[in-house]
Scaffold this motif. Structure first.
Motif, PDB file in Angstrom:
ATOM      1  N   ILE A 167      45.738  37.766  26.957  1.00  0.00           N
ATOM      2  CA  ILE A 167      46.891  37.149  27.637  1.00  0.00           C
ATOM      3  C   ILE A 167      47.947  38.197  27.979  1.00  0.00           C
ATOM      4  CG2 ILE A 167      48.803  35.525  27.350  1.00  0.00           C
ATOM      5  CD1 ILE A 167      46.910  33.825  25.601  1.00  0.00           C
ATOM      6  N   VAL A 168      48.277  39.037  27.000  1.00  0.00           N
ATOM      7  CA  VAL A 168      49.271  40.103  27.235  1.00  0.00           C
ATOM      8  C   VAL A 168      48.775  41.067  28.312  1.00  0.00           C
ATOM      9  CG1 VAL A 168      50.480  42.055  26.192  1.00  0.00           C
ATOM     10  CG2 VAL A 168      50.206  39.933  24.895  1.00  0.00           C
ATOM     11  N   SER A 169      47.491  41.407  28.251  1.00  0.00           N
ATOM     12  CA  SER A 169      46.922  42.333  29.232  1.00  0.00           C
ATOM     13  C   SER A 169      46.964  41.741  30.639  1.00  0.00           C
ATOM     14  CB  SER A 169      45.472  42.666  28.860  1.00  0.00           C
ATOM     15  OG  SER A 169      45.408  43.322  27.611  1.00  0.00           O
ATOM     16  N   LEU A 170      46.711  40.441  30.748  1.00  0.00           N
ATOM     17  CA  LEU A 170      46.766  39.784  32.062  1.00  0.00           C
ATOM     18  C   LEU A 170      48.186  39.817  32.621  1.00  0.00           C
ATOM     19  CD1 LEU A 170      45.207  38.217  34.228  1.00  0.00           C
ATOM     20  CD2 LEU A 170      45.767  36.107  32.983  1.00  0.00           C
TER      21      LEU A 170
ATOM     22  N   GLY B 272      33.396  42.734  37.369  1.00  0.00           N
ATOM     23  CA  GLY B 272      32.740  41.429  37.358  1.00  0.00           C
ATOM     24  C   GLY B 272      31.232  41.548  37.251  1.00  0.00           C
ATOM     25  N   ILE B 273      30.651  42.483  38.003  1.00  0.00           N
ATOM     26  CA  ILE B 273      29.192  42.682  37.977  1.00  0.00           C
ATOM     27  C   ILE B 273      28.736  43.141  36.595  1.00  0.00           C
ATOM     28  CG2 ILE B 273      27.296  44.052  38.923  1.00  0.00           C
ATOM     29  CD1 ILE B 273      28.910  44.147  41.572  1.00  0.00           C
ATOM     30  N   LEU B 274      29.436  44.145  36.048  1.00  0.00           N
ATOM     31  CA  LEU B 274      29.062  44.668  34.731  1.00  0.00           C
ATOM     32  C   LEU B 274      29.230  43.603  33.647  1.00  0.00           C
ATOM     33  CD1 LEU B 274      30.650  48.250  34.823  1.00  0.00           C
ATOM     34  CD2 LEU B 274      28.296  47.595  35.327  1.00  0.00           C
ATOM     35  N   SER B 275      30.318  42.839  33.736  1.00  0.00           N
ATOM     36  CA  SER B 275      30.584  41.811  32.732  1.00  0.00           C
ATOM     37  C   SER B 275      29.516  40.732  32.762  1.00  0.00           C
ATOM     38  CB  SER B 275      31.964  41.187  32.971  1.00  0.00           C
ATOM     39  OG  SER B 275      32.977  42.170  32.871  1.00  0.00           O
ATOM     40  N   TYR B 276      29.021  40.399  33.940  1.00  0.00           N
ATOM     41  CA  TYR B 276      27.972  39.383  34.065  1.00  0.00           C
ATOM     42  C   TYR B 276      26.700  39.834  33.343  1.00  0.00           C
ATOM     43  CZ  TYR B 276      24.522  36.236  36.088  1.00  0.00           C
ATOM     44  OH  TYR B 276      23.515  35.316  36.248  1.00  0.00           O
TER      45      TYR B 276
ATOM     46  N   MET C 113      37.031  36.301  37.124  1.00  0.00           N
ATOM     47  CA  MET C 113      37.477  35.431  38.223  1.00  0.00           C
ATOM     48  C   MET C 113      38.976  35.154  38.129  1.00  0.00           C
ATOM     49  SD  MET C 113      35.009  34.960  40.253  1.00  0.00           S
ATOM     50  CE  MET C 113      35.836  33.715  41.255  1.00  0.00           C
ATOM     51  N   ILE C 114      39.486  35.003  36.897  1.00  0.00           N
ATOM     52  CA  ILE C 114      40.929  34.805  36.720  1.00  0.00           C
ATOM     53  C   ILE C 114      41.690  36.034  37.232  1.00  0.00           C
ATOM     54  CG2 ILE C 114      42.758  34.584  34.992  1.00  0.00           C
ATOM     55  CD1 ILE C 114      40.795  32.924  33.307  1.00  0.00           C
ATOM     56  N   LEU C 115      41.176  37.226  36.906  1.00  0.00           N
ATOM     57  CA  LEU C 115      41.802  38.460  37.388  1.00  0.00           C
ATOM     58  C   LEU C 115      41.804  38.524  38.911  1.00  0.00           C
ATOM     59  CD1 LEU C 115      40.354  41.108  34.911  1.00  0.00           C
ATOM     60  CD2 LEU C 115      42.780  40.672  35.292  1.00  0.00           C
ATOM     61  N   LEU C 116      40.691  38.158  39.523  1.00  0.00           N
ATOM     62  CA  LEU C 116      40.594  38.196  40.987  1.00  0.00           C
ATOM     63  C   LEU C 116      41.539  37.170  41.628  1.00  0.00           C
ATOM     64  CD1 LEU C 116      36.743  38.655  41.397  1.00  0.00           C
ATOM     65  CD2 LEU C 116      38.509  40.296  42.053  1.00  0.00           C
ATOM     66  N   LEU C 117      41.678  36.003  40.990  1.00  0.00           N
ATOM     67  CA  LEU C 117      42.614  35.002  41.508  1.00  0.00           C
ATOM     68  C   LEU C 117      44.061  35.493  41.405  1.00  0.00           C
ATOM     69  CD1 LEU C 117      41.026  31.710  40.106  1.00  0.00           C
ATOM     70  CD2 LEU C 117      41.152  32.425  42.511  1.00  0.00           C
ATOM     71  N   VAL C 118      44.382  36.144  40.286  1.00  0.00           N
ATOM     72  CA  VAL C 118      45.716  36.734  40.138  1.00  0.00           C
ATOM     73  C   VAL C 118      45.934  37.806  41.199  1.00  0.00           C
ATOM     74  CG1 VAL C 118      47.158  38.174  38.637  1.00  0.00           C
ATOM     75  CG2 VAL C 118      45.919  36.218  37.682  1.00  0.00           C
ATOM     76  N   PHE C 119      44.922  38.638  41.409  1.00  0.00           N
ATOM     77  CA  PHE C 119      44.993  39.690  42.430  1.00  0.00           C
ATOM     78  C   PHE C 119      45.244  39.084  43.810  1.00  0.00           C
ATOM     79  CE2 PHE C 119      43.208  42.625  45.517  1.00  0.00           C
ATOM     80  CZ  PHE C 119      43.620  43.873  45.054  1.00  0.00           C
ATOM     81  N   LEU C 120      44.492  38.048  44.141  1.00  0.00           N
ATOM     82  CA  LEU C 120      44.654  37.387  45.442  1.00  0.00           C
ATOM     83  C   LEU C 120      46.019  36.711  45.547  1.00  0.00           C
ATOM     84  CD1 LEU C 120      43.426  36.481  48.154  1.00  0.00           C
ATOM     85  CD2 LEU C 120      42.458  34.507  46.950  1.00  0.00           C
ATOM     86  N   GLY C 121      46.435  36.038  44.465  1.00  0.00           N
ATOM     87  CA  GLY C 121      47.719  35.330  44.486  1.00  0.00           C
ATOM     88  C   GLY C 121      48.895  36.270  44.685  1.00  0.00           C
ATOM     89  N   ILE C 122      48.897  37.398  43.990  1.00  0.00           N
ATOM     90  CA  ILE C 122      49.988  38.372  44.131  1.00  0.00           C
ATOM     91  C   ILE C 122      49.964  38.999  45.522  1.00  0.00           C
ATOM     92  CG2 ILE C 122      50.818  40.627  43.321  1.00  0.00           C
ATOM     93  CD1 ILE C 122      50.113  39.761  40.502  1.00  0.00           C
TER      94      ILE C 122
END
Length: 446
Positions: free
Chosen positions: A225-228, A258-262, A273-282
């Protein structure tokens, strides 16, 4: 009576001395970043250069002591070179090749010491080598995480200055400190924190963002959470900084994560996906607020009108293409040893360019040191990445995070420059990652 001969004393230095000493030296490098914020109060020009020169000297002396101890113990010989990892052997060959290139350069002083602005001649290469070796000596997981977290937090502290520069009137109310934070008097650019140009700070933000992204995926819940949150904070700073190449590098780095984590565990993809959504939102929020120019940069990147004049090309952001074409000409003029460190300085300057480098680290490597040097550099990175991918499920998570940081930096390098105060951190994490091929991992793989 104890034998106090030099050989006996050196050979009996415990291994912990070198691992802990290397850790302390690397921490000095990292902590020098927030310490340089002292310049906003004391107006110490080039304080970061003073810190890094001091750290580099200590690192080189420490590595010399380490190598002497290996030699005294009979662990260093010509035959031992062939037992090195592929990436280590190629980087050693690159250092030797660069040294020959420097001494064959037209301007030896420039090749050895670099320009006043960059200070990145052959002498600085040996600093990088010392940092890399220190990184290899840090084997403890806790120490690796401390270094990684300390670096990311240090960059976050520097990012605060970028935010302050966007708040109207606040810097004016701080007097001399505000003037310094605005980049005046210290020869630093706007939105660049303590660095001379904003793209230099963006390279550091790229490393930092992938560091926090990795912890947002692999760490425990509270740390995630802190890292996000800190990922979001630094991404917004990158949008304010407005360096498009690093923006792309972060995006590509997240996709790789994402690929490596999968492949590590399919459930981890949700966190990416949460990181990518944050990236897109910002990104969308900044576009609406007029922060940065991502959409404009994408338009420029896709614009390939061949009929533009040079003036139109410069205005449309295609200056790099002109610099690249000139660098390619130089590469084919001296394909073996190149022009030496900073060897394009007078070629670009006399050609009417404001820039004296091609703004592409790979073309820069080939132009400075020849095509073989570029092959050695790319070969070392590829061999290390391939080894990491083959052993992905056995690698400690902090090393996977560092691998993502290095990969993203390598992407930004297509549009970037090397600098004496950014490259040490690249080689710091590359050195730690390069120590991955341990006996324990080999036993797990067999």
């Amino acid at each position: 009576m104890k034998d106090l001969s030099f050989k006996n004393v050196i050979s009996n230095i415990p291994e912990q001395f070198y691992s802990k000493g290397a850790f302390c030296i690397l921490m000095m490098y990292i902590l020098s970043l927030p310490l340089v914020l002292l310049h906003v109060t004391f107006f110490w020009n080039n304080l970061i250069g003073i810190f890094l020169f001091t750290c580099g000297t200590i690192a080189q002396l420490f590595v010399i002591l380490y190598l002497i101890s290996r030699f005294v113990r009979g662990e260093v010989s010509f035959q031992s070179l062939f037992s090195l990892n592929t990436w280590d052997l190629l980087l050693l060959a690159l250092l030797v090749w660069s040294t020959i290139s420097a001494f064959l350069a037209d301007d030896l002083e420039l090749a050895l010491m670099g320009t006043f602005y960059r200070s990145e001649g052959l002498t600085m290469y040996f600093n990088y080598a010392a940092i890399y070796i220190c990184g290899k000596l840090v084997k403890d997981t806790k120490q690796r995480n401390i270094l990684l977290i300390s670096f990311c937090i240090s960059i976050s502290l520097l990012a605060i200055t970028v935010y302050l520069q966007t708040i109207p009137g606040i810097l004016d109310s701080l007097g001399k400190i505000g003037t310094n934070l605005a980049g005046n008097g210290l020869n630093t650019a706007h939105r660049s924190a303590i660095f001379l140009n904003r793209n230099h700070f963006a390279y550091m933000l790229t490393l930092c963002l992938l560091g926090f992204a990795g912890y947002a995926v692999y760490a425990k819940r509270n740390v995630r959470i802190v890292s996000l949150l800190l990922f979001s904070f630094n991404l917004w700073a990158l949008m304010i900084n407005d360096t498009f190449g690093c923006y792309l590098a972060v995006l590509i780095g997240l996709l790789l994560l994402g690929i490596l984590s999968y492949f590590i565990h399919p459930k981890l993809i949700k966190r990416v996906m949460i990181l990518l959504l944050v990236f897109l939102g910002i990104t969308i929020a900044c576009e609406f607020m007029g922060i940065g120019s991502v959409s404009k940069d994408f338009d420029i990147m896709m614009d390939s009108n061949p009929d533009q004049t040079q003036e139109q090309t410069l205005d449309s952001g295609h200056l790099r293409l002109i610099l690249w074409n000139k660098a390619i000409e130089c590469i084919f003029e001296r394909p073996v040893f190149g022009y030496g460190p900073e060897g394009l300085y007078y070629i670009y300057t006399n050609g009417g360019f404001e820039n004296n480098r091609p703004h592409n680290e790979y073309l820069q490597m080939a132009a400075f040191h020849g095509i073989p040097a570029l092959c050695m550099y790319l070969g070392s990175l590829l061999s290390l990445f391939i080894y990491c991918i083959k052993n992905l499920k056995k690698i400690p998570k902090e090393l996977i995070i560092m691998g993502g940081m290095i990969f993203s930096y390598c992407i930004s390098a297509f549009l970037g420059n090397t600098m004496y105060y950014t490259m040490p951190y690249f080689y710091l994490f590359l050195g730690i990652l390069s120590g991955i091929k341990s006996k324990n991992l080999e036993r797990q793989s067999s």
